[in-house]
Design a protein around this motif. Sequence first.
Motif, mmCIF file in Angstrom:
data_model
loop_
_atom_site.group_PDB
_atom_site.id
_atom_site.type_symbol
_atom_site.label_atom_id
_atom_site.label_comp_id
_atom_site.label_asym_id
_atom_site.label_seq_id
_atom_site.Cartn_x
_atom_site.Cartn_y
_atom_site.Cartn_z
ATOM 1 N N THR A 92 -6.796 -1.405 10.003
ATOM 2 C CA THR A 92 -7.825 -0.904 9.281
ATOM 3 C C THR A 92 -7.106 -1.099 8.158
ATOM 4 N N ARG A 93 -8.454 -1.631 6.840
ATOM 5 C CA ARG A 93 -8.389 -0.548 5.685
ATOM 6 C C ARG A 93 -8.078 0.596 5.621
ATOM 7 N N ALA A 94 -9.278 1.265 6.945
ATOM 8 C CA ALA A 94 -8.953 2.971 7.502
ATOM 9 C C ALA A 94 -7.934 3.469 8.071
ATOM 10 N N LEU A 100 -1.253 5.915 4.488
ATOM 11 C CA LEU A 100 -0.556 6.132 3.073
ATOM 12 C C LEU A 100 -1.325 7.516 2.538
ATOM 13 N N GLY A 101 -1.985 8.089 3.033
ATOM 14 C CA GLY A 101 -2.309 9.130 2.891
ATOM 15 C C GLY A 101 -3.374 9.314 1.268
ATOM 16 N N ALA A 107 -8.917 2.559 -2.222
ATOM 17 C CA ALA A 107 -7.377 2.366 -3.072
ATOM 18 C C ALA A 107 -6.416 1.642 -1.571
ATOM 19 N N ALA A 108 -6.594 2.147 -0.888
ATOM 20 C CA ALA A 108 -5.261 1.119 0.343
ATOM 21 C C ALA A 108 -5.484 -0.227 -0.042
ATOM 22 N N GLN A 109 -6.711 -0.829 -0.493
ATOM 23 C CA GLN A 109 -6.170 -2.018 0.430
ATOM 24 C C GLN A 109 -5.462 -2.261 -1.330
ATOM 25 N N ALA A 110 -5.626 -1.739 -2.725
ATOM 26 C CA ALA A 110 -5.262 -2.684 -3.662
ATOM 27 C C ALA A 110 -3.953 -2.082 -3.901
ATOM 28 N N PRO A 265 4.773 12.668 0.021
ATOM 29 C CA PRO A 265 5.108 12.404 -1.897
ATOM 30 C C PRO A 265 6.632 13.719 -1.921
ATOM 31 N N VAL A 266 7.579 12.903 -2.200
ATOM 32 C CA VAL A 266 8.403 13.510 -2.817
ATOM 33 C C VAL A 266 8.187 13.425 -4.431
ATOM 34 N N LEU A 267 8.578 14.548 -5.174
ATOM 35 C CA LEU A 267 8.463 15.425 -6.267
ATOM 36 C C LEU A 267 9.383 16.009 -6.250
#
Length: 297
Positions: A92-94, A100-101, A107-110, A265-267
């Motif tokens: 699911t999108r949820a 994805l965090g 936003a996940a769908q995009a 995330p790696v920054l």
Amino acid sequence: MANGQWYPPEWPDRIRALASGELIPATPRRAATVMLLRDGRDGAVNGAIGAPEVHMLRRRASMAFAGGAYAYPGGGVDPRDDDHLVRWAGPTRAWWAARLGVDDEAAAQAIVCAAVRETYEEAGVLLAGPTPETVVGDTTGEDWEADREALVARDLSFADFLDRRGLILRSDLLGAWARWITPEFEPRRYDTFFFVAALPEGQRTRNASTEADRTVWIRPSDAAARYDAGELLMMPPTIATLRALSGYGTPSEALAGASAQDMTPVLAEARLVDDELVLSWPGHDEFTKRIAPGGAR
């Protein structure tokens, strides 16, 4: 330098400007890239399948960002891809938002749409099908090419493309692998989500990108070795993900292993140590650079 790490000469000045407060970081734009895998052709013995290969493209030397570097198909998120629900198969999108965090399902769908769309735009491979259990078998016809070009030109949104074709996005064919954010001192910044996927049966890749002058299928371990020898130029996230892929014997094993990958995330971080700038990527010591007052080493 000893390896093929992409390292622009303007970085030291930009890092110092950031440290002094003269440079305001740009807001990173969300993007997605896909490590497309197939069963290996090279090294097969007595009909056995060799180690898996990954599809890579070489960015044109004229590109302002990472020109000449090898990368995977990918690009920015299209805001139109969260306007309305697309036909969807898989988690699911949820579930994707949690994996994805990101804050919400739109936003996940995009982001997932960007991964599938860019793979189609740049490699001609489409992770979608007429039913939740199928994928299209061939995307090489003139009508397909017309739609692909319309997507590239942003004359057609990916959601509308799926609707027109009566296709369902196969999110279950993707595995989220990593997330890297462009350093704060870069003028063009991306918050990039890395995915892994297997080449669907019946489809084939081609160089459909205007930003690439070459594409290759190569074993991740071979690509990493050529990077180490200074033969292939790559950015840190590309070589880091290649090294992680090298431990898998088949595309399906890599896809199954995606759930264990860390999506933190790696920054990159830049700090001053005894008048020397130290540039590092947390968790990836091999990319650490020490920049003396007169440049880099």
